[in-house]
Motif scaffolding. Structure first.
Motif, PDB file in Angstrom:
ATOM      1  N   ALA A   6     -24.021  17.780  -6.274  1.00  0.00           N
ATOM      2  CA  ALA A   6     -24.505  16.497  -6.795  1.00  0.00           C
ATOM      3  C   ALA A   6     -25.861  16.665  -7.460  1.00  0.00           C
ATOM      4  CB  ALA A   6     -24.578  15.468  -5.681  1.00  0.00           C
ATOM      5  N   ALA A   7     -26.755  17.451  -6.847  1.00  0.00           N
ATOM      6  CA  ALA A   7     -28.078  17.694  -7.427  1.00  0.00           C
ATOM      7  C   ALA A   7     -27.948  18.439  -8.748  1.00  0.00           C
ATOM      8  CB  ALA A   7     -28.944  18.472  -6.442  1.00  0.00           C
ATOM      9  N   GLU A   8     -27.020  19.389  -8.803  1.00  0.00           N
ATOM     10  CA  GLU A   8     -26.796  20.151 -10.035  1.00  0.00           C
ATOM     11  C   GLU A   8     -26.275  19.241 -11.147  1.00  0.00           C
ATOM     12  OE1 GLU A   8     -23.931  23.796 -11.471  1.00  0.00           O
ATOM     13  OE2 GLU A   8     -24.649  23.813  -9.392  1.00  0.00           O
ATOM     14  N   VAL A   9     -25.306  18.398 -10.830  1.00  0.00           N
ATOM     15  CA  VAL A   9     -24.759  17.460 -11.817  1.00  0.00           C
ATOM     16  C   VAL A   9     -25.853  16.501 -12.270  1.00  0.00           C
ATOM     17  CG1 VAL A   9     -23.144  15.549 -12.152  1.00  0.00           C
ATOM     18  CG2 VAL A   9     -22.375  17.631 -11.017  1.00  0.00           C
ATOM     19  N   ASP A  10     -26.623  15.976 -11.333  1.00  0.00           N
ATOM     20  CA  ASP A  10     -27.708  15.057 -11.669  1.00  0.00           C
ATOM     21  C   ASP A  10     -28.717  15.703 -12.608  1.00  0.00           C
ATOM     22  OD1 ASP A  10     -27.577  12.448 -10.918  1.00  0.00           O
ATOM     23  OD2 ASP A  10     -28.895  12.648  -9.188  1.00  0.00           O
ATOM     24  N   PRO A  57     -28.811   7.205 -14.319  1.00  0.00           N
ATOM     25  CA  PRO A  57     -28.983   7.065 -15.765  1.00  0.00           C
ATOM     26  C   PRO A  57     -28.033   6.034 -16.375  1.00  0.00           C
ATOM     27  CG  PRO A  57     -28.560   9.375 -15.187  1.00  0.00           C
ATOM     28  CD  PRO A  57     -28.453   8.562 -13.938  1.00  0.00           C
ATOM     29  N   MET A  58     -26.934   5.757 -15.711  1.00  0.00           N
ATOM     30  CA  MET A  58     -25.973   4.780 -16.235  1.00  0.00           C
ATOM     31  C   MET A  58     -26.161   3.412 -15.591  1.00  0.00           C
ATOM     32  SD  MET A  58     -22.661   7.318 -16.375  1.00  0.00           S
ATOM     33  CE  MET A  58     -21.513   5.985 -16.333  1.00  0.00           C
ATOM     34  N   ALA A  59     -27.162   3.277 -14.731  1.00  0.00           N
ATOM     35  CA  ALA A  59     -27.365   2.024 -13.998  1.00  0.00           C
ATOM     36  C   ALA A  59     -27.712   0.884 -14.949  1.00  0.00           C
ATOM     37  CB  ALA A  59     -28.470   2.201 -12.971  1.00  0.00           C
ATOM     38  N   LEU A  78     -31.059   0.369  -4.336  1.00  0.00           N
ATOM     39  CA  LEU A  78     -31.443   1.643  -3.733  1.00  0.00           C
ATOM     40  C   LEU A  78     -32.383   2.317  -4.735  1.00  0.00           C
ATOM     41  CD1 LEU A  78     -27.946   2.760  -2.385  1.00  0.00           C
ATOM     42  CD2 LEU A  78     -29.805   1.665  -1.107  1.00  0.00           C
ATOM     43  N   ASP A  79     -33.654   1.918  -4.673  1.00  0.00           N
ATOM     44  CA  ASP A  79     -34.647   2.353  -5.657  1.00  0.00           C
ATOM     45  C   ASP A  79     -34.753   3.865  -5.744  1.00  0.00           C
ATOM     46  OD1 ASP A  79     -35.357  -0.235  -6.419  1.00  0.00           O
ATOM     47  OD2 ASP A  79     -36.788  -0.409  -4.769  1.00  0.00           O
ATOM     48  N   GLY A  80     -34.671   4.354  -6.990  1.00  0.00           N
ATOM     49  CA  GLY A  80     -34.868   5.769  -7.260  1.00  0.00           C
ATOM     50  C   GLY A  80     -33.670   6.662  -6.985  1.00  0.00           C
ATOM     51  N   LEU A  81     -32.630   6.115  -6.368  1.00  0.00           N
ATOM     52  CA  LEU A  81     -31.449   6.935  -6.092  1.00  0.00           C
ATOM     53  C   LEU A  81     -30.482   6.842  -7.262  1.00  0.00           C
ATOM     54  CD1 LEU A  81     -30.855   6.195  -2.305  1.00  0.00           C
ATOM     55  CD2 LEU A  81     -32.163   8.043  -3.365  1.00  0.00           C
ATOM     56  N   THR A  82     -29.582   7.802  -7.338  1.00  0.00           N
ATOM     57  CA  THR A  82     -28.629   7.869  -8.441  1.00  0.00           C
ATOM     58  C   THR A  82     -27.218   7.573  -7.939  1.00  0.00           C
ATOM     59  OG1 THR A  82     -28.071  10.205  -8.184  1.00  0.00           O
ATOM     60  CG2 THR A  82     -30.058   9.703  -9.462  1.00  0.00           C
ATOM     61  N   HIS A  83     -26.261   7.886  -8.784  1.00  0.00           N
ATOM     62  CA  HIS A  83     -24.844   7.704  -8.477  1.00  0.00           C
ATOM     63  C   HIS A  83     -24.463   8.412  -7.169  1.00  0.00           C
ATOM     64  CE1 HIS A  83     -20.828   6.620  -9.921  1.00  0.00           C
ATOM     65  NE2 HIS A  83     -20.407   7.817  -9.578  1.00  0.00           N
ATOM     66  N   TYR A  84     -25.224   9.412  -6.810  1.00  0.00           N
ATOM     67  CA  TYR A  84     -24.940  10.212  -5.619  1.00  0.00           C
ATOM     68  C   TYR A  84     -25.852   9.824  -4.459  1.00  0.00           C
ATOM     69  CZ  TYR A  84     -22.650  12.635  -9.358  1.00  0.00           C
ATOM     70  OH  TYR A  84     -21.881  12.903 -10.440  1.00  0.00           O
ATOM     71  N   TRP A  85     -26.175   8.539  -4.359  1.00  0.00           N
ATOM     72  CA  TRP A  85     -27.089   8.043  -3.330  1.00  0.00           C
ATOM     73  C   TRP A  85     -26.654   8.445  -1.933  1.00  0.00           C
ATOM     74  CZ3 TRP A  85     -24.781   4.999   0.247  1.00  0.00           C
ATOM     75  CH2 TRP A  85     -23.609   4.331  -0.127  1.00  0.00           C
TER      76      TRP A  85
END
Length: 107
Positions: A6-10, A57-59, A78-85
């Motif tokens: 997930a970190a790599e994709v992000d 990025p798509m939020a 969920l401030d600052g988190l991404t699709h992979y929260w």
């Protein structure tokens, strides 16, 4: 998906990837906003929760809040988190879910 993947994709997720994913999603049938929209014109029969990861990025938090409002659902950012929260901060996600479920039990 592992936390490492997930970190790599992000890390490589950019506007081109977002546009490609959105094009794919929007080409699918049935299409959420055109084919199912009428089903979302009022409150859902059960309590709902919309989790909004603001670092994605798509939020589109304003749209997410609008959908929650139309459904009569609660919206939690969920401030600052991404699709992979759920991999980035599972404790924060679990806390949001537990707060929601606890509120449902008191209804």
């Amino acid at each position: 998906m592992s936390a490492e993947l997930a970190a790599e994709v992000d890390a490589v997720h950019d506007e081109v990837m977002s546009a490609s994913i959105l094009t794919l999603y929007r080409s699918a049938r049935p299409h959420l906003h055109t084919d199912w929209g009428k089903e979302f014109d009022g409150p859902a029969p059960a309590p709902g929760l919309v989790l909004i990861p603001t670092g994605d990025p798509m939020a589109r938090p304003a749209l997410d809040r609008e959908v929650a409002e139309r459904l009569g659902a609660r919206a939690t950012e969920l401030d600052g988190l991404t699709h992979y929260w759920m991999l980035q901060d599972p404790d924060r996600g679990a806390e949001a879910l537990n707060r929601f479920w606890a509120a449902c039990e008191t209804r």
